[in-house]
Design a protein around this motif. Structure first.
Motif, PDB file in Angstrom:
ATOM      1  N   THR A  86       0.840  -1.204   0.000  1.00 62.53           N
ATOM      2  CA  THR A  86       0.000   0.000   0.000  1.00 62.53           C
ATOM      3  C   THR A  86       0.870   1.247   0.000  1.00 62.53           C
ATOM      4  O   THR A  86       2.056   1.197   0.363  1.00 62.53           O
ATOM      5  CB  THR A  86      -0.900   0.055   1.255  1.00 62.53           C
ATOM      6  N   ILE A  87       0.270   2.369  -0.336  1.00 62.15           N
ATOM      7  CA  ILE A  87       1.015   3.626  -0.281  1.00 62.15           C
ATOM      8  C   ILE A  87       1.336   3.993   1.171  1.00 62.15           C
ATOM      9  O   ILE A  87       2.380   4.578   1.446  1.00 62.15           O
ATOM     10  CB  ILE A  87       0.278   4.767  -1.017  1.00 62.15           C
ATOM     11  N   GLU A  88       0.483   3.605   2.098  1.00 62.58           N
ATOM     12  CA  GLU A  88       0.753   3.884   3.515  1.00 62.58           C
ATOM     13  C   GLU A  88       2.021   3.162   3.973  1.00 62.58           C
ATOM     14  O   GLU A  88       2.840   3.732   4.710  1.00 62.58           O
ATOM     15  CB  GLU A  88      -0.442   3.476   4.382  1.00 62.58           C
ATOM     16  N   GLU A  89       2.190   1.921   3.531  1.00 66.56           N
ATOM     17  CA  GLU A  89       3.407   1.187   3.865  1.00 66.56           C
ATOM     18  C   GLU A  89       4.621   1.848   3.210  1.00 66.56           C
ATOM     19  O   GLU A  89       5.686   1.966   3.824  1.00 66.56           O
ATOM     20  CB  GLU A  89       3.302  -0.269   3.406  1.00 66.56           C
ATOM     21  N   ALA A  90       4.463   2.319   1.979  1.00 69.92           N
ATOM     22  CA  ALA A  90       5.552   3.021   1.290  1.00 69.92           C
ATOM     23  C   ALA A  90       5.945   4.284   2.054  1.00 69.92           C
ATOM     24  O   ALA A  90       7.131   4.599   2.207  1.00 69.92           O
ATOM     25  CB  ALA A  90       5.146   3.353  -0.143  1.00 69.92           C
ATOM     26  N   VAL A  91       4.957   5.015   2.556  1.00 72.22           N
ATOM     27  CA  VAL A  91       5.224   6.214   3.353  1.00 72.22           C
ATOM     28  C   VAL A  91       5.998   5.841   4.617  1.00 72.22           C
ATOM     29  O   VAL A  91       6.957   6.525   5.002  1.00 72.22           O
ATOM     30  CB  VAL A  91       3.913   6.959   3.701  1.00 72.22           C
ATOM     31  N   ASP A  92       5.613   4.762   5.277  1.00 74.00           N
ATOM     32  CA  ASP A  92       6.326   4.323   6.483  1.00 74.00           C
ATOM     33  C   ASP A  92       7.782   3.992   6.174  1.00 74.00           C
ATOM     34  O   ASP A  92       8.674   4.306   6.971  1.00 74.00           O
ATOM     35  CB  ASP A  92       5.625   3.117   7.115  1.00 74.00           C
ATOM     36  N   ILE A  93       8.022   3.370   5.024  1.00 76.22           N
ATOM     37  CA  ILE A  93       9.401   3.066   4.619  1.00 76.22           C
ATOM     38  C   ILE A  93      10.169   4.369   4.402  1.00 76.22           C
ATOM     39  O   ILE A  93      11.298   4.524   4.860  1.00 76.22           O
ATOM     40  CB  ILE A  93       9.413   2.178   3.357  1.00 76.22           C
ATOM     41  N   ALA A  94       9.542   5.316   3.717  1.00 78.94           N
ATOM     42  CA  ALA A  94      10.191   6.600   3.440  1.00 78.94           C
ATOM     43  C   ALA A  94      10.504   7.370   4.718  1.00 78.94           C
ATOM     44  O   ALA A  94      11.523   8.064   4.795  1.00 78.94           O
ATOM     45  CB  ALA A  94       9.313   7.435   2.518  1.00 78.94           C
ATOM     46  N   LYS A  95       9.653   7.264   5.716  1.00 77.91           N
ATOM     47  CA  LYS A  95       9.855   8.000   6.969  1.00 77.91           C
ATOM     48  C   LYS A  95      11.171   7.647   7.648  1.00 77.91           C
ATOM     49  O   LYS A  95      11.700   8.431   8.429  1.00 77.91           O
ATOM     50  CB  LYS A  95       8.707   7.724   7.943  1.00 77.91           C
ATOM     51  N   ASN A  96      11.709   6.459   7.369  1.00 74.21           N
ATOM     52  CA  ASN A  96      12.962   6.031   7.988  1.00 74.21           C
ATOM     53  C   ASN A  96      14.193   6.508   7.237  1.00 74.21           C
ATOM     54  O   ASN A  96      15.319   6.192   7.623  1.00 74.21           O
ATOM     55  CB  ASN A  96      12.988   4.500   8.119  1.00 74.21           C
ATOM     56  N   ASN A  97      14.005   7.270   6.171  1.00 75.82           N
ATOM     57  CA  ASN A  97      15.141   7.775   5.406  1.00 75.82           C
ATOM     58  C   ASN A  97      15.968   8.719   6.278  1.00 75.82           C
ATOM     59  O   ASN A  97      15.417   9.554   6.993  1.00 75.82           O
ATOM     60  CB  ASN A  97      14.639   8.508   4.161  1.00 75.82           C
ATOM     61  N   PRO A  98      17.300   8.611   6.210  1.00 73.72           N
ATOM     62  CA  PRO A  98      18.163   9.463   7.032  1.00 73.72           C
ATOM     63  C   PRO A  98      18.022  10.952   6.729  1.00 73.72           C
ATOM     64  O   PRO A  98      18.401  11.785   7.552  1.00 73.72           O
ATOM     65  CB  PRO A  98      19.578   8.963   6.722  1.00 73.72           C
ATOM     66  N   LEU A  99      17.459  11.286   5.607  1.00 73.10           N
ATOM     67  CA  LEU A  99      17.194  12.682   5.263  1.00 73.10           C
ATOM     68  C   LEU A  99      16.458  13.387   6.403  1.00 73.10           C
ATOM     69  O   LEU A  99      16.750  14.527   6.745  1.00 73.10           O
ATOM     70  CB  LEU A  99      16.351  12.720   3.984  1.00 73.10           C
ATOM     71  N   PHE A 100      15.524  12.673   7.021  1.00 70.75           N
ATOM     72  CA  PHE A 100      14.724  13.254   8.095  1.00 70.75           C
ATOM     73  C   PHE A 100      15.424  13.179   9.443  1.00 70.75           C
ATOM     74  O   PHE A 100      15.285  14.066  10.273  1.00 70.75           O
ATOM     75  CB  PHE A 100      13.357  12.581   8.154  1.00 70.75           C
ATOM     76  N   GLY A 106      14.864  18.830   2.825  1.00 72.51           N
ATOM     77  CA  GLY A 106      14.526  17.996   1.684  1.00 72.51           C
ATOM     78  C   GLY A 106      13.209  17.286   1.883  1.00 72.51           C
ATOM     79  O   GLY A 106      12.538  17.445   2.912  1.00 72.51           O
ATOM     80  N   SER A 107      12.840  16.504   0.882  1.00 74.19           N
ATOM     81  CA  SER A 107      11.569  15.788   0.932  1.00 74.19           C
ATOM     82  C   SER A 107      11.641  14.552   0.046  1.00 74.19           C
ATOM     83  O   SER A 107      12.554  14.413  -0.773  1.00 74.19           O
ATOM     84  CB  SER A 107      10.428  16.699   0.457  1.00 74.19           C
ATOM     85  N   ILE A 108      10.654  13.677   0.237  1.00 80.67           N
ATOM     86  CA  ILE A 108      10.516  12.495  -0.608  1.00 80.67           C
ATOM     87  C   ILE A 108       9.096  12.478  -1.149  1.00 80.67           C
ATOM     88  O   ILE A 108       8.134  12.463  -0.365  1.00 80.67           O
ATOM     89  CB  ILE A 108      10.787  11.183   0.169  1.00 80.67           C
ATOM     90  N   GLU A 109       8.969  12.514  -2.460  1.00 81.75           N
ATOM     91  CA  GLU A 109       7.662  12.374  -3.086  1.00 81.75           C
ATOM     92  C   GLU A 109       7.459  10.893  -3.376  1.00 81.75           C
ATOM     93  O   GLU A 109       8.358  10.225  -3.894  1.00 81.75           O
ATOM     94  CB  GLU A 109       7.625  13.169  -4.396  1.00 81.75           C
TER      95      GLU A 109
END
Length: 116
Positions: A86-100, A106-109
């Motif tokens: 799901t896109i929600e799971e994809a968002v959760d994966i993105a949230k762990n990016n060291p960028l944040f 920066g951001s992740i689309e």
């Protein structure tokens, strides 16, 4: 599983202020994050980093500007394709990016990739 594109945008003004050691730490953290996604069997394509400011933007057949998005401070730095239910799971994966975690701006689309 669906494929999702992560488009990474970074603030080059912030990145240019980092020391060589800090940039190496950012790169190592990003590599570790990608390896973690791969270990979960969710990495479809590790993508590539893009060269800052190298490129052109074609706005119409006759209007071409230097560099991508030169009028903004954030620019696309790279991309990655993951597999997620799901896109929600994809968002959760993105949230762990060291960028944040490193607070460097920066951001992740996150975009679902069409299968048609």
């Amino acid at each position: 599983m669906k494929d999702f594109l992560f488009i990474f945008r970074v603030d080059y003004s912030t990145m240019s202020q980092l020391s060589t050691e800090e940039l190496q730490n950012v790169a190592a953290a990003a590599k570790s994050w990608i390896e973690n996604i791969a270990a979960q069997n969710k990495l479809a394509d590790k993508g590539n980093r893009l060269i800052p400011g190298a490129g052109k933007v074609l706005k119409t057949r006759d209007i071409i500007t230097d560099g991508p998005y030169v009028e903004t401070k954030e620019a696309i730095n790279g991309y990655l394709i993951i597999k997620s239910a799901t896109i929600e799971e994809a968002v959760d994966i993105a949230k762990n990016n060291p960028l944040f975690k490193l607070n460097i701006g920066g951001s992740i689309e996150i975009r679902e990739i069409s299968t048609i």
